[in-house]
Design an enzyme around this catalytic site. Structure first.
Site, PDB file in Angstrom:
ATOM      1  CG  HIS A   1     -48.900  -6.379  42.710  1.00 26.01           C
ATOM      2  ND1 HIS A   1     -47.727  -7.517  42.908  1.00 26.01           N
ATOM      3  CD2 HIS A   1     -48.590  -5.232  41.393  1.00 26.01           C
ATOM      4  CE1 HIS A   1     -46.939  -7.138  41.648  1.00 26.01           C
ATOM      5  NE2 HIS A   1     -47.143  -6.215  41.014  1.00 26.01           N
TER       6      HIS A   1
ATOM      7  CG  HIS B   1     -43.573  -3.519  42.515  1.00 24.84           C
ATOM      8  ND1 HIS B   1     -43.143  -2.256  41.645  1.00 24.84           N
ATOM      9  CD2 HIS B   1     -44.963  -4.250  42.451  1.00 24.84           C
ATOM     10  CE1 HIS B   1     -43.556  -3.006  40.462  1.00 24.84           C
ATOM     11  NE2 HIS B   1     -44.886  -3.935  40.831  1.00 24.84           N
TER      12      HIS B   1
ATOM     13  CD  GLU C   1     -41.944  -6.192  40.966  1.00 23.49           C
ATOM     14  OE1 GLU C   1     -42.746  -6.798  41.405  1.00 23.49           O
ATOM     15  OE2 GLU C   1     -41.393  -6.241  39.028  1.00 23.49           O
TER      16      GLU C   1
HETATM   17  C1  GAL Z   1     -45.614  -5.109  38.600  1.00 28.94           C
HETATM   18  C2  GAL Z   1     -46.119  -6.728  37.012  1.00 28.94           C
HETATM   19  C3  GAL Z   1     -46.252  -5.826  35.921  1.00 28.94           C
HETATM   20  C4  GAL Z   1     -47.468  -4.804  36.650  1.00 28.94           C
HETATM   21  C5  GAL Z   1     -46.315  -3.791  37.644  1.00 28.94           C
HETATM   22  C6  GAL Z   1     -47.126  -2.991  38.507  1.00 28.94           C
HETATM   23  O1  GAL Z   1     -44.546  -6.933  39.331  1.00 28.94           O
HETATM   24  O2  GAL Z   1     -45.179  -7.854  36.450  1.00 28.94           O
HETATM   25  O3  GAL Z   1     -47.129  -7.171  35.335  1.00 28.94           O
HETATM   26  O4  GAL Z   1     -48.531  -5.510  36.671  1.00 28.94           O
HETATM   27  O5  GAL Z   1     -46.021  -4.855  38.368  1.00 28.94           O
HETATM   28  O6  GAL Z   1     -47.379  -1.671  37.630  1.00 28.94           O
END
Ligand code: GAL
Length: 345
Positions: free
Chosen positions: A100, A173, A314
């Site tokens: 991210h 998110h 997402e």
């Molecule tokens: C999501 C990801 C998860 C986790 C989450 C943040 O996008 O797929 O594995 O990292 O973000 O807690």
């Protein structure tokens, strides 16, 4: 549009909240991280988040935030582009991945904000200049995100231009719960994902193959109960993800026209409050069932954060794209993608 000081960061910088909405939907957005702090659907809050900025700082869940420069994972926290190897922060330490956007992704940036109202509803335009070399990515990227509310439609449009070739993949998110965020877990809700194929992942959640969903627990082509049994079922992929945390390739068979763009129907998510249909022109969606959403710090109004207490849809390019030569924004090209969350009216 109403604006107010939401809170202050520990260094004294003020965080402002902006409210846009219609009779059906009301969104509160922060200039910090472009976070959707509240999403009221017919008066009920359906999004995870906190009353104070501290919550967003202590939790690592990216609640409601904008994600960039590259959403999801980049294997080994490195990629090669135009013959140059770039090393990124391995901020998902245990798996050695870049996640991210790194140590200070778009979820931790202050965005410039401008509001406007027109016949298509209320809009909030957020802009950011992401400089060359930031988080070790090449190129200065001018980013523009537009949040819009029109009737029962909530949309996020992501636009960007870079002066050098760079990986680029933005998302939001949001942790949604169509029973209301104060409601139950998602176990009695249903989800349809319009995808024939998904990414099979390795133990570090990096895609290793594109595989059919048919005959697997990941077949959501007809609405399916998000039951506890499904989340904890004895399936190798489910165990690798510690639950549902996978990338789906959207089938472009059904579409809608929105703001002059053709968006494919990606998912339909139904809870006690009604149904939400997700449309996008991105090729993929990550369905993450909030498997790691636990911790002492409470949500808004003192709500306990619970595993599977919400879900994220997402919209994205498939994870680890830069290591397959995908999801590269070429210098001077326009990046322009939309996610439309269309609620029942
Ligand atoms: C999501 C990801 C998860 C986790 C989450 C943040 O996008 O797929 O594995 O990292 O973000 O807690």
């Amino acid at each position: 549009m109403k604006t107010y000081i939401f809170d202050k960061l520990p260094d004294g910088r003020e965080v402002t909240a902006y409210e846009i909405g219609s009779e059906t939907l009301g969104a509160t957005i922060l200039n910090y991280g472009g976070i959707i702090q509240k999403l009221l659907y017919k008066g009920t809050d359906i999004i995870g988040g906190y009353d104070k900025i501290e919550g967003y700082l202590v939790s690592d869940g990216y609640q409601g935030a904008l994600i960039g420069r590259y959403a999801n994972r980049i294997r080994g926290a490195k990629f090669t582009l135009n013959g140059v190897e770039y090393r990124l922060a391995a901020n998902e330490e245990a798996r050695g991945n870049h996640l991210h956007g790194g140590m200070e992704g778009y979820d931790k940036k202050f965005w410039a904000v401008e509001g406007k109202t027109d016949c298509d509803g209320e809009h909030l335009v957020l802009t950011l200049t992401d400089p060359d070399g930031n988080e070790n990515y090449p190129g200065t990227v001018s980013v523009r995100v537009t949040y819009s509310v029109c009737g029962a439609d909530f949309s996020i449009r992501y636009e960007a231009v870079s002066d050098k070739d760079t990986p680029f993949n933005m998302t939001n998110h949001a942790y949604l719960n169509m029973n209301g965020i104060a409601g139950d877990t998602i176990y009695n809700e249903t989800l349809m994902i319009n995808a024939d194929e998904m990414s099979k992942v390795d133990e570090n959640l990096i895609p290793v193959a594109k595989v059919p969903v048919e005959g697997t627990p990941f077949d959501f082509r007809t609405p399916k109960l998000l039951s506890r049994e499904l989340m904890f079922c004895d399936d190798e992929q489910m165990q690798k993800g510690q639950g549902l945390d996978h990338n789906f390739y959207i089938s472009a068979d059904e579409a809608t026209l929105y703001q002059g763009k053709k968006l494919a129907k990606a998912a339909v998510y139904t809870g006690a409050l009604g149904a939400l249909t997700l449309y996008t022109d991105k090729p993929c969606v990550q369905f993450y069932a909030a498997n790691f959403m636990e911790g002492a710090y409470p949500f808004k109004g003192g709500l306990v954060r619970r595993r599977n207490g919400a879900l994220c849809l997402e919209t994205q390019f498939a994870p680890d794209g830069p290591n397959r030569g995908e999801a590269i924004l070429r210098a001077g090209d326009k990046y322009d993608y939309t996610a439309l969350f269309r609620f029942d009216d």
